[in-house]
Design a protein around this motif. Structure first.
Motif, PDB file in Angstrom:
ATOM      1  N   SER A 109       0.835  -1.209   0.000  1.00  0.00           N
ATOM      2  CA  SER A 109       0.000   0.000   0.000  1.00  0.00           C
ATOM      3  C   SER A 109       0.869   1.257   0.000  1.00  0.00           C
ATOM      4  CB  SER A 109      -0.949   0.007   1.208  1.00  0.00           C
ATOM      5  OG  SER A 109      -0.254   0.340   2.400  1.00  0.00           O
ATOM      6  N   ALA A 110       2.013   1.175   0.674  1.00  0.00           N
ATOM      7  CA  ALA A 110       2.878   2.356   0.792  1.00  0.00           C
ATOM      8  C   ALA A 110       3.806   2.527  -0.414  1.00  0.00           C
ATOM      9  CB  ALA A 110       3.711   2.265   2.064  1.00  0.00           C
ATOM     10  N   PHE A 111       4.281   1.423  -0.981  1.00  0.00           N
ATOM     11  CA  PHE A 111       5.325   1.509  -2.018  1.00  0.00           C
ATOM     12  C   PHE A 111       4.866   1.102  -3.408  1.00  0.00           C
ATOM     13  CE2 PHE A 111       7.606   1.312   1.985  1.00  0.00           C
ATOM     14  CZ  PHE A 111       8.434   2.415   1.842  1.00  0.00           C
ATOM     15  N   GLY A 112       3.775   0.360  -3.506  1.00  0.00           N
ATOM     16  CA  GLY A 112       3.219   0.040  -4.809  1.00  0.00           C
ATOM     17  C   GLY A 112       4.141  -0.777  -5.694  1.00  0.00           C
ATOM     18  N   PHE A 113       4.191  -0.389  -6.963  1.00  0.00           N
ATOM     19  CA  PHE A 113       4.834  -1.202  -8.001  1.00  0.00           C
ATOM     20  C   PHE A 113       6.218  -0.649  -8.321  1.00  0.00           C
ATOM     21  CE2 PHE A 113       0.199  -1.043  -8.596  1.00  0.00           C
ATOM     22  CZ  PHE A 113      -0.074  -2.335  -8.179  1.00  0.00           C
ATOM     23  N   ARG A 114       7.207  -1.434  -8.014  1.00  0.00           N
ATOM     24  CA  ARG A 114       8.619  -1.092  -8.242  1.00  0.00           C
ATOM     25  C   ARG A 114       9.430  -2.330  -7.867  1.00  0.00           C
ATOM     26  NH1 ARG A 114       7.778   3.364  -4.159  1.00  0.00           N
ATOM     27  NH2 ARG A 114       8.883   4.584  -5.725  1.00  0.00           N
ATOM     28  N   ALA A 115      10.722  -2.339  -8.212  1.00  0.00           N
ATOM     29  CA  ALA A 115      11.571  -3.445  -7.772  1.00  0.00           C
ATOM     30  C   ALA A 115      11.727  -3.332  -6.263  1.00  0.00           C
ATOM     31  CB  ALA A 115      12.927  -3.362  -8.460  1.00  0.00           C
ATOM     32  N   ASN A 116      11.182  -4.290  -5.511  1.00  0.00           N
ATOM     33  CA  ASN A 116      11.336  -4.182  -4.049  1.00  0.00           C
ATOM     34  C   ASN A 116      12.720  -4.631  -3.602  1.00  0.00           C
ATOM     35  OD1 ASN A 116      11.275  -6.912  -2.671  1.00  0.00           O
ATOM     36  ND2 ASN A 116       9.397  -7.065  -3.871  1.00  0.00           N
ATOM     37  N   HIS A 117      13.398  -5.414  -4.451  1.00  0.00           N
ATOM     38  CA  HIS A 117      14.833  -5.636  -4.262  1.00  0.00           C
ATOM     39  C   HIS A 117      15.495  -6.005  -5.568  1.00  0.00           C
ATOM     40  CE1 HIS A 117      13.200  -9.761  -3.569  1.00  0.00           C
ATOM     41  NE2 HIS A 117      14.348 -10.207  -4.035  1.00  0.00           N
ATOM     42  N   PHE A 118      16.755  -5.699  -5.660  1.00  0.00           N
ATOM     43  CA  PHE A 118      17.648  -6.266  -6.654  1.00  0.00           C
ATOM     44  C   PHE A 118      18.465  -7.317  -5.896  1.00  0.00           C
ATOM     45  CE2 PHE A 118      17.984  -3.961 -10.807  1.00  0.00           C
ATOM     46  CZ  PHE A 118      16.936  -3.080 -10.636  1.00  0.00           C
ATOM     47  N   THR A 119      19.116  -8.190  -6.643  1.00  0.00           N
ATOM     48  CA  THR A 119      19.840  -9.302  -6.024  1.00  0.00           C
ATOM     49  C   THR A 119      21.204  -9.471  -6.674  1.00  0.00           C
ATOM     50  OG1 THR A 119      17.725 -10.392  -5.709  1.00  0.00           O
ATOM     51  CG2 THR A 119      19.704 -11.770  -5.482  1.00  0.00           C
ATOM     52  N   VAL A 120      22.248  -9.345  -5.888  1.00  0.00           N
ATOM     53  CA  VAL A 120      23.606  -9.530  -6.409  1.00  0.00           C
ATOM     54  C   VAL A 120      23.828 -11.019  -6.691  1.00  0.00           C
ATOM     55  CG1 VAL A 120      26.070  -9.415  -5.830  1.00  0.00           C
ATOM     56  CG2 VAL A 120      24.523  -7.558  -5.142  1.00  0.00           C
ATOM     57  N   SER A 121      24.318 -11.322  -7.889  1.00  0.00           N
ATOM     58  CA  SER A 121      24.725 -12.695  -8.185  1.00  0.00           C
ATOM     59  C   SER A 121      26.114 -12.912  -7.591  1.00  0.00           C
ATOM     60  CB  SER A 121      24.758 -12.931  -9.699  1.00  0.00           C
ATOM     61  OG  SER A 121      25.380 -14.180  -9.949  1.00  0.00           O
ATOM     62  N   VAL A 122      26.171 -13.656  -6.485  1.00  0.00           N
ATOM     63  CA  VAL A 122      27.451 -13.887  -5.801  1.00  0.00           C
ATOM     64  C   VAL A 122      28.357 -14.764  -6.673  1.00  0.00           C
ATOM     65  CG1 VAL A 122      28.507 -14.860  -3.700  1.00  0.00           C
ATOM     66  CG2 VAL A 122      26.387 -13.529  -3.540  1.00  0.00           C
ATOM     67  N   ASN A 123      27.755 -15.623  -7.515  1.00  0.00           N
ATOM     68  CA  ASN A 123      28.548 -16.445  -8.440  1.00  0.00           C
ATOM     69  C   ASN A 123      29.445 -15.582  -9.324  1.00  0.00           C
ATOM     70  OD1 ASN A 123      25.798 -17.837  -7.970  1.00  0.00           O
ATOM     71  ND2 ASN A 123      27.119 -19.509  -8.615  1.00  0.00           N
ATOM     72  N   GLU A 124      28.995 -14.360  -9.622  1.00  0.00           N
ATOM     73  CA  GLU A 124      29.713 -13.494 -10.566  1.00  0.00           C
ATOM     74  C   GLU A 124      30.695 -12.549  -9.879  1.00  0.00           C
ATOM     75  OE1 GLU A 124      29.281 -13.691 -13.844  1.00  0.00           O
ATOM     76  OE2 GLU A 124      27.483 -14.960 -13.950  1.00  0.00           O
ATOM     77  N   LEU A 125      30.770 -12.599  -8.535  1.00  0.00           N
ATOM     78  CA  LEU A 125      31.691 -11.695  -7.838  1.00  0.00           C
ATOM     79  C   LEU A 125      33.104 -12.273  -7.855  1.00  0.00           C
ATOM     80  CD1 LEU A 125      29.661 -10.724  -4.604  1.00  0.00           C
ATOM     81  CD2 LEU A 125      29.994  -9.325  -6.673  1.00  0.00           C
ATOM     82  N   ASP A 126      34.084 -11.421  -8.150  1.00  0.00           N
ATOM     83  CA  ASP A 126      35.481 -11.879  -8.136  1.00  0.00           C
ATOM     84  C   ASP A 126      36.043 -11.976  -6.723  1.00  0.00           C
ATOM     85  OD1 ASP A 126      35.608 -12.174 -10.803  1.00  0.00           O
ATOM     86  OD2 ASP A 126      36.717 -10.305 -11.208  1.00  0.00           O
ATOM     87  N   GLN A 127      35.599 -11.037  -5.851  1.00  0.00           N
ATOM     88  CA  GLN A 127      36.247 -10.910  -4.535  1.00  0.00           C
ATOM     89  C   GLN A 127      35.667 -11.863  -3.489  1.00  0.00           C
ATOM     90  OE1 GLN A 127      38.692  -8.567  -4.300  1.00  0.00           O
ATOM     91  NE2 GLN A 127      38.326  -7.753  -6.359  1.00  0.00           N
TER      92      GLN A 127
END
Ligand code: OOG
Ligand code: NI
Length: 263
Positions: free
Chosen positions: A154-172
């Motif tokens: 009700s407060a935030f409506g339609f939008r990406a409520n989260h993005f998600t980092v692909s840890v498989n693709e992280l070098d560090q």
């Protein structure tokens, strides 16, 4: 609108609702580009507003419906979508089955959704447009007493409520423990519902998330600072055929939803 433009709009909106995302990017990517595993949307199961109404825009861009997920306790149903180009983020869309909720909740939701024109969701800008209705603080609090999900929506409506980092693709970083440790050391608060790491190699997916950043929201009768959007981290494991698992895990997702909880 092409996929990259759409995700550009989603990302710009998301940064306002999760300002931590920028510093988390620097912490985890150390200057490198971050690959997103998926983004997620929430909606009400109401005529013209359910999962299909949001999904139509992703289907038009070549996405295909894949898994479906049930959350009986939270009265949610969800589906995920994948693009044939596997470098594009997956999309997870859930909906609140309002017909299973109390008459009080149904009345508030009807009051909110009746403010929309028929065909409202047919415009692609809907998916990053935020809350398209007026809602009062009393309505928000009443929804919160029954469903954290309904109150957030009700407060935030339609939008990406989260993005998600692909840890498989992280070098560090190679493990979710490593990612979580770096986040906590930098002062970020993780969602610990069901443990900081949801899932395991056995279910081919490990996930963690921050607790949502708090943002000031304009209600019809004034401003309230409440949990907005969060960041998630996913590590996927290979299936028997060597390909990474691309689905979700309902028991883990059930806890990820709680990243926007108020209490
Ligand atoms: C979606 C929660 C589920 C996942 O990755 O399992 C999810 C939400 O909070 O709307 O994103
Ligand atoms: Ni997620």
């Amino acid at each position: 609108m092409d996929i990259n433009t759409l995700f550009g709009h989603l990302w710009q909106d998301y940064l306002k609702q999760c300002p931590s995302a920028e510093s988390i990017h620097e912490l985890l990517g150390q200057g490198q580009a971050i690959i997103n595993d998926h983004v997620a949307f929430r909606t009400f199961r109401a005529p013209g507003l359910g999962i299909d109404a949001l999904a139509q825009h992703f289907l038009a861009l070549g996405y295909e419906a894949k898994g479906e997920y049930h959350f009986e306790q939270k009265k949610l149903y969800a589906r995920h979508y994948e693009h044939p180009d596997h470098t594009q983020p997956k999309v997870f869309i859930s909906e609140l089955m309002i017909e299973q909720c109390s008459p009080e909740l149904q009345a508030i939701v009807a009051g909110i959704t009746s403010q929309l024109e028929p065909g409202f969701a047919d415009n692609i800008e809907t998916v990053y447009g935020g809350a398209p209705w007026q809602v009062s603080q009393a309505q928000y609090q009443a929804l919160l007493a029954e469903s954290e999900y309904a109150a957030w929506l009700s407060a935030f409506g339609f939008r990406a409520n989260h993005f998600t980092v692909s840890v498989n693709e992280l070098d560090q970083f190679g493990t979710l423990e490593g990612v979580n440790g770096a986040l906590k050391q930098a002062g970020f608060v993780l969602n610990s519902s069901g443990g900081e790491i949801k899932g395991s190699a056995d279910v081919l997916l490990e996930q963690s998330s921050t607790m949502a950043d708090k943002v000031a929201v304009s209600f019809s009768d004034g401003e309230l600072t409440i949990p907005a959007c969060f960041y998630e981290f996913a590590l996927r494991y290979p299936m028997a055929d060597g390909e990474l698992y691309t689905g979700f895990v309902a028991a883990s997702a059930d806890k990820i939803f709680e990243s926007t909880n108020v209490s």
